[in-house]
Design a protein around this motif. Structure first.
Motif, PDB file in Angstrom:
ATOM      1  N   ARG A 196       0.646  -5.681 -12.455  1.00  0.00           N
ATOM      2  CA  ARG A 196       1.414  -6.395 -11.427  1.00  0.00           C
ATOM      3  C   ARG A 196       0.531  -7.440 -10.755  1.00  0.00           C
ATOM      4  O   ARG A 196      -0.679  -7.271 -10.624  1.00  0.00           O
ATOM      5  CB  ARG A 196       2.006  -5.446 -10.389  1.00  0.00           C
ATOM      6  N   ALA A 197       1.194  -8.521 -10.340  1.00  0.00           N
ATOM      7  CA  ALA A 197       0.547  -9.604  -9.591  1.00  0.00           C
ATOM      8  C   ALA A 197      -0.710 -10.111 -10.278  1.00  0.00           C
ATOM      9  O   ALA A 197      -1.718 -10.404  -9.638  1.00  0.00           O
ATOM     10  CB  ALA A 197       0.230  -9.135  -8.169  1.00  0.00           C
ATOM     11  N   GLY A 198      -0.654 -10.229 -11.605  1.00  0.00           N
ATOM     12  CA  GLY A 198      -1.783 -10.767 -12.336  1.00  0.00           C
ATOM     13  C   GLY A 198      -2.880  -9.776 -12.648  1.00  0.00           C
ATOM     14  O   GLY A 198      -3.846 -10.119 -13.330  1.00  0.00           O
ATOM     15  N   TRP A 199      -2.753  -8.534 -12.171  1.00  0.00           N
ATOM     16  CA  TRP A 199      -3.767  -7.504 -12.426  1.00  0.00           C
ATOM     17  C   TRP A 199      -3.271  -6.593 -13.532  1.00  0.00           C
ATOM     18  O   TRP A 199      -2.123  -6.122 -13.494  1.00  0.00           O
ATOM     19  CB  TRP A 199      -4.010  -6.687 -11.169  1.00  0.00           C
ATOM     20  N   ARG A 200      -4.103  -6.346 -14.524  1.00  0.00           N
ATOM     21  CA  ARG A 200      -3.776  -5.404 -15.588  1.00  0.00           C
ATOM     22  C   ARG A 200      -4.977  -4.492 -15.807  1.00  0.00           C
ATOM     23  O   ARG A 200      -6.089  -4.966 -16.029  1.00  0.00           O
ATOM     24  CB  ARG A 200      -3.432  -6.120 -16.883  1.00  0.00           C
ATOM     25  N   PRO A 201      -4.775  -3.175 -15.720  1.00  0.00           N
ATOM     26  CA  PRO A 201      -5.912  -2.266 -15.894  1.00  0.00           C
ATOM     27  C   PRO A 201      -6.386  -2.233 -17.338  1.00  0.00           C
ATOM     28  O   PRO A 201      -5.636  -2.510 -18.271  1.00  0.00           O
ATOM     29  CB  PRO A 201      -5.345  -0.916 -15.467  1.00  0.00           C
ATOM     30  N   VAL A 259      -4.587   6.246   0.328  1.00  0.00           N
ATOM     31  CA  VAL A 259      -3.863   5.134   0.938  1.00  0.00           C
ATOM     32  C   VAL A 259      -2.677   4.735   0.071  1.00  0.00           C
ATOM     33  O   VAL A 259      -2.718   4.842  -1.160  1.00  0.00           O
ATOM     34  CB  VAL A 259      -4.823   3.932   1.159  1.00  0.00           C
ATOM     35  N   GLN A 260      -1.609   4.282   0.725  1.00  0.00           N
ATOM     36  CA  GLN A 260      -0.408   3.788   0.046  1.00  0.00           C
ATOM     37  C   GLN A 260      -0.213   2.323   0.440  1.00  0.00           C
ATOM     38  O   GLN A 260       0.492   2.045   1.407  1.00  0.00           O
ATOM     39  CB  GLN A 260       0.820   4.595   0.460  1.00  0.00           C
ATOM     40  N   PRO A 261      -0.806   1.395  -0.262  1.00  0.00           N
ATOM     41  CA  PRO A 261      -0.740  -0.003   0.175  1.00  0.00           C
ATOM     42  C   PRO A 261       0.625  -0.658   0.001  1.00  0.00           C
ATOM     43  O   PRO A 261       0.934  -1.615   0.715  1.00  0.00           O
ATOM     44  CB  PRO A 261      -1.785  -0.706  -0.706  1.00  0.00           C
ATOM     45  N   THR A 262       1.434  -0.195  -0.945  1.00  0.00           N
ATOM     46  CA  THR A 262       2.711  -0.842  -1.231  1.00  0.00           C
ATOM     47  C   THR A 262       3.865   0.116  -0.968  1.00  0.00           C
ATOM     48  O   THR A 262       3.910   1.214  -1.520  1.00  0.00           O
ATOM     49  CB  THR A 262       2.755  -1.314  -2.702  1.00  0.00           C
ATOM     50  N   LEU A 263       4.793  -0.307  -0.091  1.00  0.00           N
ATOM     51  CA  LEU A 263       5.958   0.497   0.280  1.00  0.00           C
ATOM     52  C   LEU A 263       5.515   1.898   0.714  1.00  0.00           C
ATOM     53  O   LEU A 263       5.932   2.916   0.150  1.00  0.00           O
ATOM     54  CB  LEU A 263       6.971   0.547  -0.867  1.00  0.00           C
ATOM     55  N   HIS A 264       4.696   1.905   1.736  1.00  0.00           N
ATOM     56  CA  HIS A 264       4.143   3.138   2.284  1.00  0.00           C
ATOM     57  C   HIS A 264       5.259   4.117   2.642  1.00  0.00           C
ATOM     58  O   HIS A 264       6.265   3.753   3.251  1.00  0.00           O
ATOM     59  CB  HIS A 264       3.328   2.793   3.536  1.00  0.00           C
ATOM     60  N   ASN A 265       5.065   5.360   2.220  1.00  0.00           N
ATOM     61  CA  ASN A 265       5.994   6.445   2.535  1.00  0.00           C
ATOM     62  C   ASN A 265       5.419   7.238   3.703  1.00  0.00           C
ATOM     63  O   ASN A 265       4.344   7.822   3.566  1.00  0.00           O
ATOM     64  CB  ASN A 265       6.153   7.347   1.317  1.00  0.00           C
ATOM     65  N   PRO A 266       6.062   7.206   4.912  1.00  0.00           N
ATOM     66  CA  PRO A 266       7.476   6.911   5.161  1.00  0.00           C
ATOM     67  C   PRO A 266       7.773   5.579   5.842  1.00  0.00           C
ATOM     68  O   PRO A 266       8.938   5.300   6.134  1.00  0.00           O
ATOM     69  CB  PRO A 266       7.849   8.031   6.122  1.00  0.00           C
ATOM     70  N   LEU A 267       6.781   4.740   6.173  1.00  0.00           N
ATOM     71  CA  LEU A 267       7.024   3.600   7.058  1.00  0.00           C
ATOM     72  C   LEU A 267       7.454   2.336   6.333  1.00  0.00           C
ATOM     73  O   LEU A 267       7.811   1.349   6.978  1.00  0.00           O
ATOM     74  CB  LEU A 267       5.770   3.310   7.888  1.00  0.00           C
ATOM     75  N   PRO A 325      -2.972  -4.647  -6.611  1.00  0.00           N
ATOM     76  CA  PRO A 325      -3.339  -3.347  -6.036  1.00  0.00           C
ATOM     77  C   PRO A 325      -4.731  -3.375  -5.414  1.00  0.00           C
ATOM     78  O   PRO A 325      -5.562  -4.246  -5.707  1.00  0.00           O
ATOM     79  CB  PRO A 325      -3.295  -2.403  -7.238  1.00  0.00           C
ATOM     80  N   LEU A 326      -4.998  -2.390  -4.568  1.00  0.00           N
ATOM     81  CA  LEU A 326      -6.338  -2.226  -4.017  1.00  0.00           C
ATOM     82  C   LEU A 326      -7.360  -2.088  -5.137  1.00  0.00           C
ATOM     83  O   LEU A 326      -8.508  -2.539  -5.009  1.00  0.00           O
ATOM     84  CB  LEU A 326      -6.370  -1.000  -3.105  1.00  0.00           C
ATOM     85  N   ALA A 327      -6.943  -1.474  -6.243  1.00  0.00           N
ATOM     86  CA  ALA A 327      -7.844  -1.298  -7.380  1.00  0.00           C
ATOM     87  C   ALA A 327      -8.343  -2.622  -7.942  1.00  0.00           C
ATOM     88  O   ALA A 327      -9.389  -2.666  -8.599  1.00  0.00           O
ATOM     89  CB  ALA A 327      -7.144  -0.505  -8.483  1.00  0.00           C
ATOM     90  N   VAL A 350      -8.275   6.784  -3.172  1.00  0.00           N
ATOM     91  CA  VAL A 350      -7.172   7.166  -4.044  1.00  0.00           C
ATOM     92  C   VAL A 350      -5.989   6.312  -3.632  1.00  0.00           C
ATOM     93  O   VAL A 350      -5.476   6.450  -2.516  1.00  0.00           O
ATOM     94  CB  VAL A 350      -6.838   8.662  -3.922  1.00  0.00           C
ATOM     95  N   GLU A 351      -5.575   5.407  -4.492  1.00  0.00           N
ATOM     96  CA  GLU A 351      -4.467   4.493  -4.200  1.00  0.00           C
ATOM     97  C   GLU A 351      -3.193   5.036  -4.834  1.00  0.00           C
ATOM     98  O   GLU A 351      -3.070   5.114  -6.053  1.00  0.00           O
ATOM     99  CB  GLU A 351      -4.765   3.095  -4.734  1.00  0.00           C
ATOM    100  N   ASP A 352      -2.223   5.404  -3.997  1.00  0.00           N
ATOM    101  CA  ASP A 352      -0.938   5.895  -4.476  1.00  0.00           C
ATOM    102  C   ASP A 352      -0.010   4.695  -4.646  1.00  0.00           C
ATOM    103  O   ASP A 352       0.431   4.098  -3.665  1.00  0.00           O
ATOM    104  CB  ASP A 352      -0.365   6.899  -3.473  1.00  0.00           C
ATOM    105  N   ALA A 353       0.287   4.351  -5.895  1.00  0.00           N
ATOM    106  CA  ALA A 353       1.085   3.166  -6.196  1.00  0.00           C
ATOM    107  C   ALA A 353       2.464   3.519  -6.741  1.00  0.00           C
ATOM    108  O   ALA A 353       3.090   2.707  -7.418  1.00  0.00           O
ATOM    109  CB  ALA A 353       0.340   2.298  -7.210  1.00  0.00           C
TER     110      ALA A 353
END
Length: 466
Positions: A140-145, A224-232, A286-288, A256-259
């Motif tokens: 996503r967003a130009g990043w590929r693992p 951490v949940q950087p994208t669409l944080h659950n629950p906020l 992603p943060l990664a 640990v990035e929860d994506a």
């Protein structure tokens, strides 16, 4: 000295017998300690144990109260047949075309020779085809693992468990947003890990909060949940991700990035651009991508595909891979080869992309219903979030609102379930929007809005709906 569990059992018996009733306030902990002839530290453990059992709820500045009997843990209203209850606690995005799309990709797996291979065991590294497919799914967003950095577990929760177990020793400290995924708290407890609440703002986790917590006592990792944080439903902008990555690097702390919800935010095209735009903000990498040497990115298949199709993905730096691999193996969290083979087919034939597109459109419709039916209330969401956070009117305590909703056949989650600090009980609830049909969701939101506009004593005095 009396054991704290014995004292908690005594209080629990008083609640069960009705001598302590829902809404009754327990005395301050020091007074409770004097009444029971125990140390103040023991009283604190008693109150924590009562909260853990779901018998009490603490509210900042107000005290500790007996939880309403028909709350989410033990309520008889929540045990009604599923077809009579609207469950806004669960959050499994499902679209009508889902089964048909998934079925098309499974045909080739049913050939005996292919099925024989797909039913053999597989380790955390999966197969080369599965690693390549997962890398494409996670792009996503130009990043590929790098596919060689992808590991697998049985589901997303197991991937998180393996990452935490590898990074944080028993007795260690794991930083997490002050409101976080409830499963994280329970798995941390099983691993003997302390969850340290970290402050948030409108852009997500505050990097300075990580540094302050680490100065107090070293953090072993941050979840951490950087994208669409659950629950906020908060999504970190790119600048905040870069700042967080810089802080983690200065402190030498892994993340640990929860994506898991990231597939809903952007278009996931992997074309090297900025992804699509949601609410005027381009999707961030992603943060990664900002701290690849210290970030374990976790995702899963169940939200993308279907709830019963489980496979967890983890993009793991080379230096951390042996520990995460060992944790998957020792935990018995190895993936299902059949699930990985199915994922490969669904990614390659376009099914995964088609489902993601359909689910984005569906959740946007659900958020429109929220904006319509809960207009005027303090509700936080995002156009592509499968949930929303509702700061209730001041006259409503969260546990009483949960009980009132249950009496009307609607299950919602109290905000305290997401609080990293167990002593904090915000006057809020989370609504999971993804599971019920749209018309059912609309009726439930109408009912909840009516309840919130009423006085608690009037609502709780009503006869429960049959």
């Amino acid at each position: 000295m009396r054991d704290y569990q014995q004292v908690a059992d005594t209080v629990a018996a008083e609640i069960a017998a009705g001598r302590l009733r829902p809404g009754d306030r327990l005395p301050p902990q020091r007074r409770f300690a004097r009444q029971h002839g125990i140390a103040a530290s023991t009283a604190s453990r008693v109150y924590q144990e009562l909260a853990r059992r779901g018998l009490t709820v603490g509210e900042v500045g107000r005290g500790t109260f007996v939880r309403a009997a028909d709350g989410p843990e033990a309520g008889p209203a929540l045990s009604e047949p599923p077809d009579r209850r609207v469950n806004l606690e669960l959050n499994h995005p499902v679209v009508p075309e889902q089964a048909a799309l998934l079925a098309q990709g499974l045909g080739g797996l049913l050939r005996p020779d292919v099925l024989d291979s797909a039913l053999r065991p597989v380790g955390p590294a999966g197969t080369p085809q599965a690693r390549a497919a997962a890398a494409r799914l996670l792009t996503r967003a130009g990043w590929r693992p790098d596919p060689d950095r992808v590991l697998f577990a049985g589901n997303g929760r197991q991937a998180i468990s393996a990452a935490v177990a590898a990074l944080v020793p028993p007795g260690g400290r794991l930083g997490a947003e002050e409101f976080t995924y409830p499963v994280l708290k329970s798995l941390a407890g099983r691993l003997g890990v302390t969850v340290v609440p970290l402050a948030m703002d409108e852009e997500g986790l505050v990097p300075g909060a990580v540094e302050a917590a680490h100065r107090s006592a070293p953090l072993h990792a941050v979840y951490v949940q950087p994208t669409l944080h659950n629950p906020l439903s908060v999504t970190m902008p790119a600048a905040r991700r870069a700042d967080l990555a810089a802080a983690l690097r200065r402190l030498d702390v892994p993340a640990v990035e929860d994506a898991v919800w990231g597939f809903l935010y952007g278009d996931g095209d992997g074309g090297g651009g900025g992804g699509d735009v949601v609410a005027g903000r381009a999707e961030a990498a992603p943060l990664a991508a900002y701290a690849p040497e210290r970030t374990v990115l976790v995702d899963s298949m169940s939200k993308r595909m279907a709830p019963g199709l489980t496979a967890g993905f983890a993009v793991v730096p080379d230096a951390l891979a042996p520990g995460v691999t060992a944790a998957v193996r020792s935990g018995g969290w190895a993936p299902s080869r059949f699930a990985l083979e199915a994922a490969v087919r669904w990614e390659s034939d376009g099914t995964a992309r088609a489902l993601a597109d359909a689910k984005r459109a569906d959740v946007e419709r659900r958020q429109l219903l929220v904006r319509h039916h809960l207009a005027g209330f303090a509700v936080r969401g995002a156009p592509r979030s499968c949930f929303c956070w509702w700061d209730l009117p001041p006259e409503w305590r969260a546990d009483l609102f949960v009980a009132a909703a249950a009496r009307h056949g609607i299950a919602v989650t109290p905000g305290a379930a997401f609080a990293a600090d167990p002593r904090r009980a915000p006057g809020a609830v989370r609504l999971g929007l993804a599971s019920p049909p749209l018309d059912t969701l609309a009726r439930a939101l109408t009912t909840l809005a009516r309840l919130a506009r009423s006085a608690p004593e009037d609502v709780l005095a009503e006869e429960p709906e049959k």
